[in-house]
Design a protein around this motif. Sequence first.
Motif, mmCIF file in Angstrom:
data_model
loop_
_atom_site.group_PDB
_atom_site.id
_atom_site.type_symbol
_atom_site.label_atom_id
_atom_site.label_comp_id
_atom_site.label_asym_id
_atom_site.label_seq_id
_atom_site.Cartn_x
_atom_site.Cartn_y
_atom_site.Cartn_z
ATOM 1 N N SER A 1 52.145 -1.353 76.879
ATOM 2 C CA SER A 1 51.510 -2.639 76.582
ATOM 3 C C SER A 1 50.751 -3.153 77.799
ATOM 4 O O SER A 1 51.184 -3.006 78.943
ATOM 5 C CB SER A 1 52.571 -3.667 76.185
ATOM 6 N N HIS B 1 57.516 -1.163 77.019
ATOM 7 C CA HIS B 1 56.878 -1.619 75.778
ATOM 8 C C HIS B 1 55.714 -0.708 75.401
ATOM 9 O O HIS B 1 54.633 -1.181 75.035
ATOM 10 C CB HIS B 1 56.408 -3.077 75.933
ATOM 11 N N GLU C 1 58.382 -10.107 68.440
ATOM 12 C CA GLU C 1 56.935 -9.832 68.500
ATOM 13 C C GLU C 1 56.126 -11.095 68.286
ATOM 14 O O GLU C 1 56.469 -11.938 67.458
ATOM 15 C CB GLU C 1 56.536 -8.825 67.418
ATOM 16 N N THR D 1 55.055 -16.508 72.085
ATOM 17 C CA THR D 1 54.230 -17.074 73.153
ATOM 18 C C THR D 1 54.969 -18.268 73.740
ATOM 19 O O THR D 1 56.011 -18.685 73.224
ATOM 20 C CB THR D 1 52.859 -17.550 72.616
ATOM 21 N N SER E 1 54.912 -12.359 79.527
ATOM 22 C CA SER E 1 54.714 -12.358 78.079
ATOM 23 C C SER E 1 55.645 -11.336 77.411
ATOM 24 O O SER E 1 56.193 -11.598 76.332
ATOM 25 C CB SER E 1 53.255 -12.035 77.769
ATOM 26 N N THR F 1 58.560 -11.662 74.454
ATOM 27 C CA THR F 1 58.671 -10.771 73.295
ATOM 28 C C THR F 1 60.093 -10.245 73.172
ATOM 29 O O THR F 1 60.653 -10.212 72.073
ATOM 30 C CB THR F 1 57.676 -9.603 73.415
ATOM 31 N N GLU F 2 60.689 -9.847 74.281
ATOM 32 C CA GLU F 2 62.071 -9.349 74.241
ATOM 33 C C GLU F 2 63.050 -10.452 73.863
ATOM 34 O O GLU F 2 64.057 -10.195 73.214
ATOM 35 C CB GLU F 2 62.464 -8.762 75.595
#
Length: 109
Positions: free
Chosen positions: A56, A53, A71, A74, A62, A66-67
């Motif tokens: 990141s 990422h 984006e 949570t 987390s 996201t994946e």
Amino acid sequence: MSWDEFLWHVDHRLGMYVGRPRYERAFSAVTGFDLARGRDELAAFQAWMSARHRGSSLAFWSLVLTETFGEGATEDRLASDDDHKRAISHLCRVLREFLGQQASTASQR
């Protein structure tokens, strides 16, 4: 117990060990398993996920969200049992991918 066997149980039978299958319980179980093994494999996984990422600084759990959901995802995004199942399955899938790459790299040495 190997990672592969452990991840199968997390992916398919998590509720048997931790009650209601929830993503936070899955990554807590993964963290506990890593600590019990004493090899700190999740530190390398964290670096691998971070590189995946673009550097990141988010924690691996987390980045998995996201994946899975896009984006800005949570734990609040996990509104249903199916959302938790998708996130848990993706966590297991990327961990297997990482561990497979590590094994392949080790065998080439």
